[in-house]
Structure formats: C-alpha cells, structure tokens
Design an enzyme around this catalytic site. Structure first.
Site, PDB file in Angstrom:
ATOM      1  N   HIS A  37       0.842  -1.198   0.000  1.00  0.00           N
ATOM      2  CA  HIS A  37       0.000   0.000   0.000  1.00  0.00           C
ATOM      3  C   HIS A  37       0.877   1.248   0.000  1.00  0.00           C
ATOM      4  O   HIS A  37       1.765   1.390   0.853  1.00  0.00           O
ATOM      5  CB  HIS A  37      -0.900  -0.027   1.244  1.00  0.00           C
ATOM      6  CG  HIS A  37      -1.963   1.026   1.257  1.00  0.00           C
ATOM      7  ND1 HIS A  37      -3.164   0.889   0.573  1.00  0.00           N
ATOM      8  CD2 HIS A  37      -2.031   2.227   1.882  1.00  0.00           C
ATOM      9  CE1 HIS A  37      -3.916   1.962   0.791  1.00  0.00           C
ATOM     10  NE2 HIS A  37      -3.237   2.791   1.573  1.00  0.00           N
ATOM     11  N   ASP A  39       0.771   5.290   0.226  1.00  0.00           N
ATOM     12  CA  ASP A  39      -0.048   6.446   0.601  1.00  0.00           C
ATOM     13  C   ASP A  39       0.522   7.715  -0.023  1.00  0.00           C
ATOM     14  O   ASP A  39       1.602   8.175   0.354  1.00  0.00           O
ATOM     15  CB  ASP A  39      -0.076   6.603   2.119  1.00  0.00           C
ATOM     16  CG  ASP A  39      -0.946   5.552   2.792  1.00  0.00           C
ATOM     17  OD1 ASP A  39      -2.118   5.433   2.405  1.00  0.00           O
ATOM     18  OD2 ASP A  39      -0.454   4.853   3.697  1.00  0.00           O
ATOM     19  N   MET A  41       0.124  11.637  -0.485  1.00  0.00           N
ATOM     20  CA  MET A  41      -0.512  12.790   0.168  1.00  0.00           C
ATOM     21  C   MET A  41       0.080  14.085  -0.385  1.00  0.00           C
ATOM     22  O   MET A  41       1.280  14.145  -0.680  1.00  0.00           O
ATOM     23  CB  MET A  41      -0.287  12.733   1.677  1.00  0.00           C
ATOM     24  CG  MET A  41      -0.707  11.420   2.315  1.00  0.00           C
ATOM     25  SD  MET A  41      -0.472  11.463   4.110  1.00  0.00           S
ATOM     26  CE  MET A  41      -0.702   9.735   4.508  1.00  0.00           C
ATOM     27  N   MET A  72      -4.446  10.465  -1.785  1.00  0.00           N
ATOM     28  CA  MET A  72      -5.084  11.437  -0.888  1.00  0.00           C
ATOM     29  C   MET A  72      -4.686  12.820  -1.377  1.00  0.00           C
ATOM     30  O   MET A  72      -3.944  13.562  -0.721  1.00  0.00           O
ATOM     31  CB  MET A  72      -4.638  11.187   0.553  1.00  0.00           C
ATOM     32  CG  MET A  72      -5.277   9.952   1.148  1.00  0.00           C
ATOM     33  SD  MET A  72      -4.555   9.453   2.725  1.00  0.00           S
ATOM     34  CE  MET A  72      -3.256   8.371   2.142  1.00  0.00           C
ATOM     35  N   MET A 141     -11.856   4.661   5.364  1.00  0.00           N
ATOM     36  CA  MET A 141     -10.845   5.202   6.276  1.00  0.00           C
ATOM     37  C   MET A 141     -11.344   5.065   7.709  1.00  0.00           C
ATOM     38  O   MET A 141     -12.436   5.542   8.048  1.00  0.00           O
ATOM     39  CB  MET A 141     -10.578   6.676   5.968  1.00  0.00           C
ATOM     40  CG  MET A 141     -10.007   6.959   4.579  1.00  0.00           C
ATOM     41  SD  MET A 141      -8.405   6.182   4.289  1.00  0.00           S
ATOM     42  CE  MET A 141      -7.398   6.929   5.589  1.00  0.00           C
TER      43      MET A 141
END
Length: 232
Positions: A37, A39, A41, A72, A141
């Site tokens: 995974h 992430d 941002m 995100m 989330m």
C-alpha cells in the site's frame, strides 16, 4: 489480480524505512504480505506530504504482489495517467476530493488500473450506491487521513457492515485503512472487509536486517481477521 474475499494484508510503506524502500518491500513480501500500500498525500487534501509518481515508478520493480496506490490528493484527475504509467495496479481516489468522482473512476479504469473509491470517516455510503459498477475496491478510512499511527474510529464498523450489504455479490473489495491491529482487524473482517492496510502494526519491531517481526505481525493480523470472517 484475481478477485476473492480472502483476507489480504497490505502493509503501508508510510511506516517503512524511507531510505530502504526496495529492501523493505522485498522483506514484507517475503514475510507474507499480499499487497503493498502506497499512501500519496499532497499537503492540501490532507495535512501531510509524501510521495509522487517518480517514487512509485522507482519502487515498482521491487513489488511482486499488488501495488495499491491510495491518492489522498485533490485534484486527482491530472495525476491519474502519471501514477498509472508508474506501475500502479490499483489507484484509489477519494469521494471527497472532487465534484466529478464518476469521471475520475472512469479515467482510472481507462488508464488500465483497478479503480478504488475511498471514504473519509465522516462520509456516508449513500453516494457510493450509484458508483458501484465503476469500482473494484471501496476503501473505508478508519482514521482521518493524513498521518500514520492514529487511533481506530469504531463508528466505521457499522459503515462497513452496511457497505457489504450494498455490494452484495459484486466483485468489489472492501479495504480498511487506519488503526488496523490484531485487535481491530477482527471487527472489520466480521463486518465484511477483506483488504486490511496496516502500517506501524506491521513494521513495528523489525527492520530490513531483522525482518522476522514483519512476518509475525502480518500473521497475527491475518489469523485474527480470518477467525472472525463470516463462515470461518
């Protein structure tokens, strides 16, 4: 990627050693993770700044399982092709990140990736109903996005249970991101989730020179979740 509802553990490399991403990825895969995974941002949609397409492209050769890229960011659409070209298998965008999420999901699939839809803790599932035929994954989330190591938000368990009913027989993964541990994983597995993102809970106690704790942590989360799955 073939679809099934078995429990999949997806360590978040946000908790890995940034100076050793290649080795860290090889270590968690060797220790039994199912997905990796990532992430992403932007410091705008969420209050943190992490990785861009060049990093995703750099780690792609090290990922032998599934590279699960969670955007995100807002806006999303201008970056979809870059993350697809970098080698993403799954690209997940937030329902809250823009006004035209249907178009975003179309663009992700058109770029050759599986399409994920993420929901913040304060977002209901009503708007998901008309998007189900566009998605391969729904990411719930269970912390407010932006930082690792936060406490699990228990109100999301009922959200996942309702989402699972809504999905029915469709081949859609339910992914949980935030606060997953051997204690919280069973709550989500019982409610219907099958992909569990875990950062600090996987990487704690280990390192690239001592990866055995990664495997112990992955097995602890998996066994706790599998024991709670309906029909287990």
């Amino acid at each position: 990627m073939t679809f099934d509802r078995s429990i999949k553990i997806a360590p978040s490399i946000l908790s890995a050693d940034f100076a050793n991403f290649g080795q860290e990825i090889r270590a968690i895969e060797a220790q039994g993770c199912d997905w990796v995974h990532v992430d992403v941002m932007d410091g705008h949609f969420v209050p943190n700044l992490t990785f861009g397409p060049p990093l995703v492209k750099a780690i792609r050769p090290h990922v032998k399982t599934v590279m699960d890229v969670h955007l995100m960011i807002a806006p999303v659409d201008p970056y979809i092709d870059a993350f697809a070209e970098a080698g993403s298998d799954v690209i997940t965008a937030h329902l809250e990140a823009g006004p035209h999420i249907h178009r975003t999901l179309q663009a992700i699939r058109a770029a050759g990736c599986k399409a994920g839809l993420a929901l913040n803790p304060g977002t209901g599932i009503e708007d998901v109903e008309y998007l189900l035929d566009m998605v391969d994954l729904v990411c719930v989330m269970t912390v407010n996005p932006g930082f690792g190591g936060q406490k699990f938000i228990h109100s999301q368990v009922e959200k996942v249970r309702r989402l699972r009913e809504m999905i029915g027989d469709r081949p859609i993964h339910i992914e949980i991101d935030g606060g997953i541990t051997p204690e919280t994983a069973p709550l989500m597995a019982e409610a219907g989730a099958d992909v569990l993102v875990a950062g600090s809970a996987v990487f704690k106690g280990g390192s690239v020179d001592n990866p055995a704790p990664y495997g112990e942590n992955i097995r602890a989360i998996r066994s706790a979740a599998e024991a709670a799955q309906p029909g287990a």
